[in-house]
Design a protein around this motif. Structure first.
Motif, PDB file in Angstrom:
ATOM      1  N   GLY A 144       2.788   7.963  -9.241  1.00 11.52           N
ATOM      2  CA  GLY A 144       3.780   8.080  -8.362  1.00 11.52           C
ATOM      3  C   GLY A 144       3.883   9.696  -7.826  1.00 11.52           C
ATOM      4  O   GLY A 144       3.208  10.847  -8.289  1.00 11.52           O
ATOM      5  N   VAL A 145       4.726   9.870  -6.872  1.00 12.21           N
ATOM      6  CA  VAL A 145       5.041  11.080  -6.268  1.00 12.21           C
ATOM      7  C   VAL A 145       6.786  11.291  -5.997  1.00 12.21           C
ATOM      8  O   VAL A 145       7.454  10.496  -5.806  1.00 12.21           O
ATOM      9  CB  VAL A 145       4.751  11.507  -4.769  1.00 12.21           C
ATOM     10  CG1 VAL A 145       5.021  12.677  -4.308  1.00 12.21           C
ATOM     11  CG2 VAL A 145       3.082  11.330  -4.835  1.00 12.21           C
ATOM     12  N   LEU A 204      10.545  20.847  -4.108  1.00 10.09           N
ATOM     13  CA  LEU A 204       9.615  20.543  -5.245  1.00 10.09           C
ATOM     14  C   LEU A 204       8.961  19.446  -5.367  1.00 10.09           C
ATOM     15  O   LEU A 204       9.476  18.297  -4.983  1.00 10.09           O
ATOM     16  CB  LEU A 204      10.414  20.483  -6.655  1.00 10.09           C
ATOM     17  CG  LEU A 204       9.746  20.310  -7.836  1.00 10.09           C
ATOM     18  CD1 LEU A 204       8.726  21.202  -8.006  1.00 10.09           C
ATOM     19  CD2 LEU A 204      10.499  20.093  -9.059  1.00 10.09           C
ATOM     20  N   ALA A 205       7.616  19.253  -5.213  1.00  5.55           N
ATOM     21  CA  ALA A 205       6.850  18.115  -5.065  1.00  5.55           C
ATOM     22  C   ALA A 205       6.049  17.950  -6.098  1.00  5.55           C
ATOM     23  O   ALA A 205       5.532  18.714  -6.804  1.00  5.55           O
ATOM     24  CB  ALA A 205       5.866  18.081  -4.005  1.00  5.55           C
ATOM     25  N   VAL A 249       1.013  -1.180   0.051  1.00  4.78           N
ATOM     26  CA  VAL A 249      -0.086  -0.079  -0.107  1.00  4.78           C
ATOM     27  C   VAL A 249       0.881   1.176   0.057  1.00  4.78           C
ATOM     28  O   VAL A 249       0.411   2.153  -0.211  1.00  4.78           O
ATOM     29  CB  VAL A 249      -1.016   0.000   1.221  1.00  4.78           C
ATOM     30  CG1 VAL A 249      -2.047  -1.068   1.053  1.00  4.78           C
ATOM     31  CG2 VAL A 249      -0.061  -0.019   2.473  1.00  4.78           C
ATOM     32  N   ALA A 250       1.962   1.242   0.440  1.00  7.22           N
ATOM     33  CA  ALA A 250       3.039   2.490   0.465  1.00  7.22           C
ATOM     34  C   ALA A 250       4.515   2.021   0.130  1.00  7.22           C
ATOM     35  O   ALA A 250       4.833   0.895   0.713  1.00  7.22           O
ATOM     36  CB  ALA A 250       2.674   3.191   1.738  1.00  7.22           C
ATOM     37  N   THR A 251       5.166   2.800  -0.415  1.00  9.55           N
ATOM     38  CA  THR A 251       6.503   2.680  -0.724  1.00  9.55           C
ATOM     39  C   THR A 251       7.251   3.635  -0.736  1.00  9.55           C
ATOM     40  O   THR A 251       6.550   4.835  -1.482  1.00  9.55           O
ATOM     41  CB  THR A 251       6.792   1.686  -2.101  1.00  9.55           C
ATOM     42  OG1 THR A 251       5.910   0.409  -2.001  1.00  9.55           O
ATOM     43  CG2 THR A 251       8.278   1.513  -2.157  1.00  9.55           C
ATOM     44  N   GLN A 252       8.327   3.964  -0.103  1.00  9.50           N
ATOM     45  CA  GLN A 252       9.066   5.157  -0.289  1.00  9.50           C
ATOM     46  C   GLN A 252      10.695   4.966  -0.371  1.00  9.50           C
ATOM     47  O   GLN A 252      11.113   4.328   0.356  1.00  9.50           O
ATOM     48  CB  GLN A 252       8.603   6.094   0.879  1.00  9.50           C
ATOM     49  CG  GLN A 252       9.421   7.432   1.069  1.00  9.50           C
ATOM     50  CD  GLN A 252       8.889   8.283   2.214  1.00  9.50           C
ATOM     51  OE1 GLN A 252       7.681   8.654   2.278  1.00  9.50           O
ATOM     52  NE2 GLN A 252       9.775   8.623   3.198  1.00  9.50           N
ATOM     53  N   ILE A 253      11.367   5.716  -1.200  1.00  5.31           N
ATOM     54  CA  ILE A 253      12.695   5.568  -1.510  1.00  5.31           C
ATOM     55  C   ILE A 253      13.430   6.960  -1.340  1.00  5.31           C
ATOM     56  O   ILE A 253      12.847   7.886  -2.172  1.00  5.31           O
ATOM     57  CB  ILE A 253      12.924   4.777  -2.806  1.00  5.31           C
ATOM     58  CG1 ILE A 253      12.583   3.396  -2.908  1.00  5.31           C
ATOM     59  CG2 ILE A 253      14.586   4.864  -2.991  1.00  5.31           C
ATOM     60  CD1 ILE A 253      12.357   2.865  -4.199  1.00  5.31           C
ATOM     61  N   SER A 256      18.480  16.069  -1.524  1.00  3.30           N
ATOM     62  CA  SER A 256      17.659  15.014  -1.308  1.00  3.30           C
ATOM     63  C   SER A 256      16.526  14.711  -2.395  1.00  3.30           C
ATOM     64  O   SER A 256      16.116  15.724  -2.893  1.00  3.30           O
ATOM     65  CB  SER A 256      16.921  15.061   0.276  1.00  3.30           C
ATOM     66  OG  SER A 256      17.806  15.158   1.394  1.00  3.30           O
ATOM     67  N   ILE A 257      16.214  13.467  -2.493  1.00  2.00           N
ATOM     68  CA  ILE A 257      15.204  12.979  -3.708  1.00  2.00           C
ATOM     69  C   ILE A 257      14.546  11.945  -3.108  1.00  2.00           C
ATOM     70  O   ILE A 257      15.189  10.951  -2.744  1.00  2.00           O
ATOM     71  CB  ILE A 257      15.596  12.855  -5.041  1.00  2.00           C
ATOM     72  CG1 ILE A 257      14.512  12.633  -5.896  1.00  2.00           C
ATOM     73  CG2 ILE A 257      16.850  11.553  -5.075  1.00  2.00           C
ATOM     74  CD1 ILE A 257      15.025  12.925  -7.473  1.00  2.00           C
ATOM     75  N   THR A 258      13.146  11.969  -3.332  1.00  2.00           N
ATOM     76  CA  THR A 258      12.293  11.083  -2.740  1.00  2.00           C
ATOM     77  C   THR A 258      11.316  10.551  -3.682  1.00  2.00           C
ATOM     78  O   THR A 258      10.607  11.195  -4.346  1.00  2.00           O
ATOM     79  CB  THR A 258      11.481  11.387  -1.470  1.00  2.00           C
ATOM     80  OG1 THR A 258      12.471  11.887  -0.248  1.00  2.00           O
ATOM     81  CG2 THR A 258      10.397  10.351  -0.888  1.00  2.00           C
ATOM     82  N   LEU A 259      11.247   9.299  -3.701  1.00  2.00           N
ATOM     83  CA  LEU A 259      10.144   8.597  -4.732  1.00  2.00           C
ATOM     84  C   LEU A 259       9.107   7.924  -4.128  1.00  2.00           C
ATOM     85  O   LEU A 259       9.442   6.985  -3.253  1.00  2.00           O
ATOM     86  CB  LEU A 259      10.851   7.758  -5.780  1.00  2.00           C
ATOM     87  CG  LEU A 259      10.175   7.122  -6.794  1.00  2.00           C
ATOM     88  CD1 LEU A 259       9.330   8.182  -7.623  1.00  2.00           C
ATOM     89  CD2 LEU A 259      10.840   6.085  -7.536  1.00  2.00           C
TER      90      LEU A 259
END
Length: 340
Positions: free
Chosen positions: A191-192, A211-212, A162-166, A178-181
């Motif tokens: 995705g975000v 920046l989102a 249900v949720a994944t974050q890298i 930083s960069i987040t996917l």
């Protein structure tokens, strides 16, 4: 068990408390157990003795000091048993009884590697917990070099991810990028992506931007981007931090009044909802009594408090939580016991 405990404190020094160990909720959509934040980043912008600028930490830690002293309450009863199996491996057993969140048993495990960059940090770090139904929370943190750190977090419920974050952080001498996917999917093309940059401008001031970008079939126009400005001002024991963007304004003020008292003020304004919420929080530390108390009150008339007490010389810690709203005539009480 020494390395496990050292890494646990390195994972998030300011949240290494009974309440955090009992699994209190964090104010984020998907908040992995934030791994191994260094002392410099936890303290914010640090200043070298020769006056040169140092790393300001990450944008994610911008409001950290003010957030950490707020009372994160829970409801019901919790019992946690921690057991160190070796210097690098630790397991936990948690029983939760509540009317607001699913009750039951959860098994947790923590592994800390041997790669060290400081006396309180070791990598890689693997953390996870699972319940009898197979619902899983997993976190993996690894520092590939003194500047590059990666974090992965995932949540599986009812056999579905249900949720994944890298997240990848690069820490320069006086900046952090930083960069987040989040929740990437090649099947739905959604995705975000969040990019963050924080730069030390002076010994006390750090400025940056965020920046989102979100894309997918459920997004109006199939894509949307939001740019926000962030900043922090540190002066001794006080810290001002803020972020401003199209979605609203977020301001925090933190003050360490003494060795026993810390105070924080937070104001969140949503331009879309046309509303603001202000919160006043404080933390009282009594080391001789092995006691920590956090309290907070907000403009919605929520009054919260969490008391944490170590029961020396026994290896027990007791937590008592309360939250009430006089206007809505609502009250919640929680208690927890941690062994080990």
């Amino acid at each position: 068990m020494g390395n496990v405990l050292a890494a646990s404190s390195g994972v998030d020094p300011s949240r290494n408390t009974v309440a955090a160990s009992l699994g209190l909720p964090e104010p984020a959509i998907l908040q992995p157990i934030d791994s191994a934040s260094t002392a410099a980043t936890a303290e914010g912008t640090s200043v070298a003795k020769d006056g040169t600028l140092e790393n300001p930490g990450t944008v994610e830690e911008l409001h950290k000091k003010c957030k950490d002293i707020q009372a994160m309450t829970f409801e019901g009863a919790k019992i946690m048993l921690n057991k160190g199996l070796s210097n690098h491996f630790q397991v936990s057993h948690t029983i939760n009884m509540s009317t607001t969140v699913p009750s039951g048993y959860r098994f947790g495990a923590t592994y800390v590697g041997t790669k060290q960059y400081s006396p309180t940090e070791a990598f890689p770090v693997l953390l996870g917990d699972i319940d009898p139904s197979g619902n899983l929370n997993a976190n993996v943190i690894h520092q590939f070099s003194s500047r590059l750190r990666c974090k992965f977090a995932s949540q599986i419920q009812e056999s579905k991810m249900v949720a994944t974050q890298i997240t990848t952080d690069y820490r320069g001498n006086d900046f952090t990028a930083s960069i987040t996917l989040g929740n990437p999917s090649i099947f739905t093309n959604s995705g975000v992506i969040v990019g963050q940059y924080l730069q030390s401008v002076t010994q006390r001031v750090a400025l940056g931007a965020e920046l989102a970008y979100q894309y997918g079939p459920n997004v109006p126009g199939r894509q949307i981007a939001i740019v926000s400005a962030v900043g922090r001002y540190s002066n001794g024991d006080s810290v001002w931090s803020g972020s401003l963007g199209p979605s609203g304004l977020h301001l925090c003020y933190y003050q360490k009044a003494s060795d026993q008292l810390q105070i924080g003020v937070e104001v969140e304004t949503s331009l879309r909802m046309q509303e603001s919420v202000a919160t006043i929080a404080y933390q009282i530390d009594l080391p001789k009594a092995d006691l920590v108390f956090r309290g907070s009150v907000d403009s919605n008339w929520h009054i919260s408090g969490v008391l944490e007490k170590r029961l020396q010389p026994l290896p027990f810690s007791f937590a008592l939580s309360g939250r009430m709203n006089h206007v809505k005539n609502n009250f919640r009480l929680g208690c927890g016991l941690m062994i080990g």
